[in-house]
Design a protein around this motif. Structure first.
Motif, short mmCIF file in Angstrom:
data_model
loop_
_atom_site.label_atom_id
_atom_site.label_comp_id
_atom_site.label_asym_id
_atom_site.label_seq_id
_atom_site.Cartn_x
_atom_site.Cartn_y
_atom_site.Cartn_z
N LEU A 122 0.89 -1.16 0.00
CA LEU A 122 0.00 0.00 0.00
C LEU A 122 0.93 1.22 0.00
O LEU A 122 1.34 1.70 1.05
N GLY A 123 1.30 1.64 -1.19
CA GLY A 123 2.37 2.62 -1.31
C GLY A 123 3.67 1.98 -0.90
O GLY A 123 4.14 1.03 -1.52
N ILE A 124 4.24 2.45 0.22
CA ILE A 124 5.50 1.90 0.70
C ILE A 124 5.29 0.81 1.75
O ILE A 124 6.22 0.12 2.14
N VAL A 125 4.05 0.65 2.19
CA VAL A 125 3.75 -0.27 3.31
C VAL A 125 3.59 -1.70 2.80
O VAL A 125 2.67 -1.99 2.03
N PRO A 126 4.46 -2.63 3.22
CA PRO A 126 4.33 -4.02 2.78
C PRO A 126 3.22 -4.75 3.53
O PRO A 126 3.03 -4.54 4.73
N VAL A 127 2.50 -5.60 2.81
CA VAL A 127 1.43 -6.38 3.42
C VAL A 127 1.57 -7.84 2.97
O VAL A 127 1.65 -8.11 1.77
N VAL A 128 1.61 -8.75 3.93
CA VAL A 128 1.65 -10.19 3.66
C VAL A 128 0.35 -10.79 4.18
O VAL A 128 -0.06 -10.50 5.31
N LYS A 129 -0.30 -11.60 3.37
CA LYS A 129 -1.50 -12.31 3.80
C LYS A 129 -1.41 -13.76 3.35
O LYS A 129 -0.99 -14.02 2.21
N PHE A 130 -1.78 -14.68 4.23
CA PHE A 130 -1.92 -16.07 3.80
C PHE A 130 -2.99 -16.76 4.62
O PHE A 130 -3.30 -16.36 5.75
N GLU A 131 -3.57 -17.77 4.02
CA GLU A 131 -4.69 -18.47 4.64
C GLU A 131 -4.22 -19.31 5.82
O GLU A 131 -3.19 -19.98 5.75
N VAL A 132 -5.00 -19.26 6.90
CA VAL A 132 -4.69 -20.01 8.12
C VAL A 132 -5.92 -20.83 8.50
O VAL A 132 -7.04 -20.31 8.56
N GLU A 133 -5.72 -22.10 8.77
CA GLU A 133 -6.83 -22.98 9.15
C GLU A 133 -7.03 -23.01 10.67
O GLU A 133 -8.16 -23.11 11.16
N LYS A 134 -5.92 -22.92 11.42
CA LYS A 134 -5.99 -22.97 12.89
C LYS A 134 -5.34 -21.70 13.45
O LYS A 134 -4.13 -21.68 13.71
N PRO A 135 -6.12 -20.65 13.62
CA PRO A 135 -5.57 -19.35 14.04
C PRO A 135 -4.76 -19.42 15.33
O PRO A 135 -3.77 -18.70 15.48
N GLN A 136 -5.14 -20.29 16.27
CA GLN A 136 -4.47 -20.32 17.56
C GLN A 136 -3.00 -20.73 17.42
O GLN A 136 -2.17 -20.38 18.26
N ALA A 137 -2.67 -21.48 16.37
CA ALA A 137 -1.28 -21.93 16.17
C ALA A 137 -0.34 -20.74 16.00
O ALA A 137 0.79 -20.75 16.48
#
Length: 578
Positions: A122-137
Motif C-alpha cells: 500500500l504505497g511503501i507499506v508491505p502487506v503479507v497475507k496467507f490463509e490459516v486454518e488454525k488461528p491459535q497456532a
C-alpha cells in the motif's frame, strides 16, 4: 525512512517464500476477490498465489539439506542481548524445525494442506497475507517467541478487530516503527505501521476497508495472464509507471503521498531533482514504453517426492526499435546446453556477431536520440555518449559468422587406484556454431602456433588433440576435434562424442541469447566420493549440499513482449530421506 525501508525489505523477504502459492480470481465470492478488493490498482508491487498451493507436499519434496541452516546464520542473533533479536531467533528456529516434514510445517503455522498467499504494498507499506486454518497456532508460535526472548506485544483494537503490535524502533525514537499481526476471516495479515501511516491505510492493510479502485476490478491480472500465457495459479508484477509517478510527483499516488509525508517529517526532499515538470514528463514517457516487470508460473508439479516449477519474469517493452535491435542479436544455443539433468553443468551463449555492433549501435542511438531537458537524464546521456559500441567492431570483425558458443560438463568420476584417488573419466564438450566454422578455425591458426599443422577435415572426421594437452594417460582425457555441420566441436568421452555426432543434424536457428543449467546431484556426488577417498572432511557449505537432488535452469531471451528471464527448478527427495 531508512528504517522503514529496511523493515519493509524484511517483511518482503519473508513473503518471498510464499509467492509461489498464489492464485487468480475464479469467482465473485472467492477468497482471492476478498483480498484483491483491498489491493489498490496503483499498487507498485503485487505477488499472489491465487489458487491453493500444496504447501504440505512442497515441504515434503525438499531435500533435507535444504531444511538445515548453518549454525553461523543464527550466531549473531544468539550473541545479542536485544530482546527483538532473541524474538527473531526463536521464530527462525521454529521455522527451521517445522521444515522437517510437511505435516510439522502446517501444524506449526496452523495451515491447511493447500493455501493461498499474497504480498503487495500500500504505497511503501508491505502487506503479507496467507490463509490459516488454525488461528491459535500462530498466536502460540508468537507466545513461545515472547517467552524465549522477553519481548512483549501490545494488543490494540481497530473497528472491532484485535491485533498484535510489536515495536521495532527503539524506546523514545520519534520514528515509530511497528510490526503488526492480525487474523480475520481465515487470513493472517503481517504488516508495518509508522507515524506517517494514516488510519485508513492501516484499515485497508488489515482487511477492514476495501479500496475504491481495486485490483479485483481492474482486470490487470487477467490481462497479464492472457498477454504472457501464464498459468492462472500465481502471478505478480512490479509497476514501473507507478514508481516513477511516486518519484516525480508529490501527490500522484499513494506512494508519492507517503514519500512526501516522510520528506516533510525529515525536513528535506531527497527526490527534489526528479520532481521537476521536465523529469516528470520525460520519465513518464520512458516508463510508458517500459511499463512493468511481470512474473508468473508457466507450469508447476508438486508431489511429496518431488516438485518442479517453470516460471518467467518479463520486462515488458513497447519500444519496437529497441526490441527489434535486441532480437537481431539472438543466436544459436544447441540442445545439449538447454536441458537440466542431461549434464552436470551446461552453458550456452547465443549471439549473432554479425549483428552485435549494428544492434548495439541501434540501441545506443535510440537512447541518445531524445533531447532531454531533465537534468538526471541529461547526465545519463552524457555518460552514455562516451561509450560507443562501434569500438566493438575492432574485436568482432574477425569472428564474423559466429552464431553461438556453448559448453557442457556432461559427467566426471573419480576412482581409487592403489590407495590414490584420481580422475577416472571426464565427458565434456565445447562447441562453436558459425556460418563457416572451418574458415574461422583457419583464421585463428596464425595466432596459435600449436594449431599450425592441424588440417581440419571437412567431412566431419575426428582429429586427435591429445598432443596439445599432454596429461598422464590415467586421467583418460584425450580431446578430439571435428566439424559437425555448422559446428566446430571439441570433446572428450563417449557421451560427448554422441552429442557431437547429433550436432551435425542441428541447423543454425536464432533460438536464444543465454542459457545455463546445473544438476546439483551430478555435481556434488563425485566431490563427496573424492572426499571419502582422501579422508578429508568436506567444508560445511559442501556437506550441507551433498544430498541436494536439484536441477535448475535459467535463460534470457527476447520476444514481442519484452526481455524474458526463464527459470526452472526441480527438487527431489533423496532415497535416504524417504
Amino acid at each position: 525512512m531508512k528504517k522503514l525501508l529496511i523493515a519493509a525489505a524484511v517483511v518482503a523477504a519473508g513473503a518471498g517464500g510464499y509467492w509461489l502459492s498464489q492464485e487468480k480470481p475464479s469467482s465473485a465470492s472467492s477468497q482471492s476477490d476478498i483480498v484483491l478488493a483491498s489491493v489498490p490498482s496503483d499498487t507498485p508491487l503485487f505477488s499472489g498465489q491465487l489458487k491453493p498451493f500444496p504447501i504440505k507436499s512442497y515441504v515434503n519434496s525438499l531435500s533435507q539439506s535444504y531444511k538445515t541452516a548453518p549454525d553461523e546464520i543464527f550466531a549473531e542473533l544468539e550473541q545479542s542481548n536485544d530482546a527483538r533479536a532473541k524474538f527473531l531467533l526463536s521464530l527462525s528456529r521454529s521455522y527451521m524445525d517445522s521444515l522437517q516434514s510437511g505435516e510439522q510445517f502446517i501444524e506449526t503455522f496452523g495451515l491447511a494442506e493447500q493455501i493461498r498467499s499474497y504480498f503487495y504494498t500500500l504505497g511503501i507499506v508491505p502487506v503479507v497475507k496467507f490463509e490459516v486454518e488454525k488461528p491459535q497456532a500462530i498466536w502460540a508460535l508468537l507466545d513461545k517467541a515472547e517467552q524465549d526472548s522477553g519481548y512483549r506485544h501490545e494488543t490494540r483494537t481497530l473497528k472491532g478487530l484485535d491485533y498484535r503490535v510489536y515495536t521495532l524502533s527503539d524506546i523514545g525514537d520519534p520514528d515509530k516503527l511497528e510490526l503488526l499481526f492480525a487474523q480475520k476471516d481465515g487470513l493472517l495479515t503481517v504488516t508495518l505501521n509508522s507515524a506517517f501511516i494514516d488510519e485508513p491505510t492501516l484499515e485497508t492493510a488489515l482487511g477492514l476497508r476495501p479500496v475504491p479502485n481495486s485490483l479485483a476490478d481492474s482486470g490487470i491480472l487477467e490481462q497479464i495472464i492472457k498477454t504472457h500465457g501464464f498459468s492462472d495459479e500465481a502471478i505478480g508484477y512490479l509497476n514501473h509507471q507507478e514508481i516513477v509517478k511516486a518519484i516525480t510527483t508529490k501527490e500522484g499516488n499513494q506512494l508519492a503521498q507517503q514519500i512526501t509525508a516522510l520528506s516533510e517529517q525529515e525536513g528535506e526532499d531527497p527526490l527534489a531533482e526528479f520532481r521537476t515538470p521536465e523529469c516528470r514528463s520525460e520519465l513518464s514517457a520512458i516508463t510508458a514504453n517500459w511499463p512493468r516487470t511481470v512474473f508468473g508460473l508457466n507450469s508447476a508439479n508438486i508431489e511429496d517426492k518431488q516438485s518442479s516449477f517453470d516460471f518467467s519474469t518479463i520486462v515488458e517493452s513497447k519500444n519496437k526499435t529497441l526490441l527489434d535491435a535486441l532480437k537481431k542479436m539472438r543466436g544459436f544455443i544447441p540442445d545439449y546446453a538447454k536441458n537440466p539433468g542431461d549434464s552436470v553443468f551446461s552453458m550456452g551463449l547465443g549471439i549473432e556477431l554479425n549483428q552485435l555492433v549494428p544492434s548495439l549501435t541501434a540501441v545506443w542511438d535510440e537512447l541518445l536520440q531524445p533531447q532531454y531537458q531533465c537534468q538526471v537524464l541529461q547526465e545519463f546521456q552524457q555518460e552514455l555518449s562516451g561509450q560507443s559500441p562501434a569500438m566493438l567492431g575492432m574485436f568482432t570483425g574477425m569472428a564474423n559468422g559466429v552464431r553461438g558458443v556453448s559448453a557442457s560438463l556432461i559427467d566426471y568420476k573419480f576412482t581409487d587406484t592403489d590407495g590414490e584417488p584420481q580422475l577416472e573419466s571426464v565427458d565434456a564438450i565445447v562447441s562453436l556454431s558459425a556460418d563457416n566454422p572451418s574458415m574461422l578455425f583457419n583464421m585463428v591458426k596464425p595466432f596459435a602456433p600449436e594449431l599450425a599443422n592441424i588440417q581440419l577435415p571437412q567431412d566431419g572426421s575426428v582429429i586427435d588433440l591429445s598432443h596439445l594437452l599432454p596429461l598422464p594417460p590415467e586421467y583418460g582425457i584425450k580431446p578430439k576435434m571435428a566439424v559437425k555441420g555448422s559446428h566446430l566441436v571439441i570433446f572428450n568421452g563417449e557421451k560427448a562424442k554422441a552429442i557431437a555426432e547429433q550436432m551435425a543434424a542441428e541447423p543454425l536457428t536464432d533460438n536464444g541469447l543465454y542459457n545455463i543449467a546445473l544438476d546439483y546431484k551430478k555435481l556434488f556426488t563425485p566431490i563427496v566420493t573424492l572426499a571419502e577417498m582422501t579422508g578429508e572432511p568436506l567444508p560445511e557449505e559442501l556437506s550441507m549440499m551433498k544430498d541436494y537432488d536439484m536441477q535448475v535452469k535459467m535463460g534470457v531471451d527476447i520476444n514481442e513482449q519484452g526481455i524474458v528471464f526463464d527459470s526452472y527448478i526441480n527438487n527431489k527427495v533423496t532415497p535416504a530421506e524417504e
